[in-house]
Enzyme design. Structure first.
Site, short mmCIF file in Angstrom:
data_model
loop_
_atom_site.label_atom_id
_atom_site.label_comp_id
_atom_site.label_asym_id
_atom_site.label_seq_id
_atom_site.Cartn_x
_atom_site.Cartn_y
_atom_site.Cartn_z
N SER A 236 1.07 -1.36 0.24
CA SER A 236 -0.05 -0.18 -0.01
C SER A 236 1.02 1.26 -0.12
CB SER A 236 -0.79 -0.13 1.20
OG SER A 236 -1.83 -1.17 1.23
N SER A 274 -3.12 -3.83 -3.25
CA SER A 274 -2.64 -2.57 -2.83
C SER A 274 -3.58 -1.61 -2.38
CB SER A 274 -1.53 -2.17 -3.98
OG SER A 274 -0.67 -1.12 -3.43
N ASP A 276 -3.83 2.02 -2.47
CA ASP A 276 -3.04 3.27 -2.69
C ASP A 276 -4.32 4.60 -2.55
OD1 ASP A 276 -0.97 1.82 -3.85
OD2 ASP A 276 -2.08 1.02 -5.16
#
Length: 346
Positions: A236, A274, A276
């Site tokens: 992340s 992830s 983000d």
């Protein structure tokens, strides 16, 4: 175990300069007036490498919200408080960053801290904003080591001076792009609508992909760093943006979106696992009758350039200022070494 710091140098100190826009005094998020940053770092090697980072805008509270926007590039994460920001465009607490499984304890501690302060007097609802990345490779994440006293220490120690980077606070157990990573920060001073404004960025870097430095691919093997199985392209990155430019929540959301775009410059994979996120806030309180008018959209391009450059530099700083760390399972991650990198870049 974690190696002791060895006077790591930031990207700009090494001559790696991103873009041509001037930075602020500290080249940090704290160059934005009224914004402070504090860390609590927890290191008990090899079991614990974790912590919390506090981003504290001056005077923010339930009765003095700041305009804000949020954008999820890939939403595999626990950024607490986002729905209210998206709905109302308002930030009413400091922004805290920590480890995934500690996020909920951190949020509770933040609520308690707010309710005790003048800004929270009489409040019957508080929207704590807490972001996280997973430090489970290099820390015993299930132990949830971040406690209320650590949160309060980060909040109370927050200052408007230089910001510690690398293996500090919420960045202590982070890895990114095949290297040890952590906290990174950068800023830009921009001429906007006949006035100078400041934009600052802070990243908690913990994402997959293949590093690019000024457009050149850099693998661990290229700079003599032992390689390890990167596993799935998971991880992340939390990107927090602050500015004293007079922007409304919609415009700050546009800025947050470009902050996430900026991760692509350094090679982010934006993988399935992830998280983000970009969160951008302005330092001018909502509903302030005085002060400059909101900037027209067609004048925002200098800020868009600034946030892309600052994110790129902040990630590089997080990699260059980190230190070698070994986790409880024996996994070791190494920072981006300056001299081999400079030799590779020529």
């Amino acid at each position: 175990m974690s190696s002791p710091p060895s006077a790591p140098r930031r990207a700009r100190e090494l001559g790696i300069v991103v873009g041509d826009v001037a930075t602020g005094r500290y080249n940090a998020l704290t160059d934005v007036p009224g914004v402070r940053v504090g860390h609590t770092t927890l290191v008990r090697p090899p079991r614990v490498h974790s912590g919390v980072t506090a981003i504290v805008p001056e005077g923010v509270g339930p009765g003095s919200a700041l305009p804000a926007g949020v954008f999820a590039g890939n939403g595999y994460g626990k950024l607490l408080g986002t729905t209210q920001i998206a709905e109302l465009g308002a930030l009413e607490t400091p922004v805290l960053l920590t480890s995934t499984l500690s996020a909920f304890r951190v949020a509770d501690a933040l609520v308690g801290w707010i309710l005790e302060r003048p800004e929270g007097a009489g409040a019957r609802s508080v929207n704590p904003v807490v972001g996280e990345c997973n430090d489970g490779l290099l820390s015993d994440i299930r132990s949830r080591p971040v406690r209320e006293e650590h949160v309060r220490a980060a909040l109370e120690s927050a200052s408007d001076g230089p910001v510690a980077e690398g293996c500090v606070g919420a960045g202590t157990g982070m890895t990114a792009l095949g290297f040890k990573a952590g906290i990174g920060t950068s800023s830009r001073r921009v001429r906007l609508a006949a006035r100078e404004v400041t934009l600052g960025v802070l990243v908690q870097a913990n994402f997959g992909g293949t590093l690019r430095v000024l457009g050149r691919t850099v693998t661990p093997a290229d700079v003599g760093v032992p390689t390890a199985d990167p596993g799935p392209q998971a991880g992340s990155c939390m990107v927090v943006v602050a500015t004293d430019a007079p922007l409304d929540a919609r415009q700050l959301t546009r800025l947050a979106r470009r902050a996430v775009f900026g991760l692509a410059r350094v090679g982010a994979a934006y993988g399935h696992g992830s998280g983000d996120y970009g969160l951008a806030f302005g330092t001018r309180p909502l509903g302030t009758p005085a002060g400059p008018a909101v900037v027209c959209d067609d004048l925002l391009d200098p800020l868009f350039v600034a946030v892309l450059d600052a994110v790129e530099e902040a990630v590089l700083n997080s990699l260059l200022t980190a230190t070698t760390t070994t986790g409880p399972g024996g996994d070791t991650r190494y920072p981006l070494p300056a001299e081999p990198l400079l030799a590779l870049l020529g």
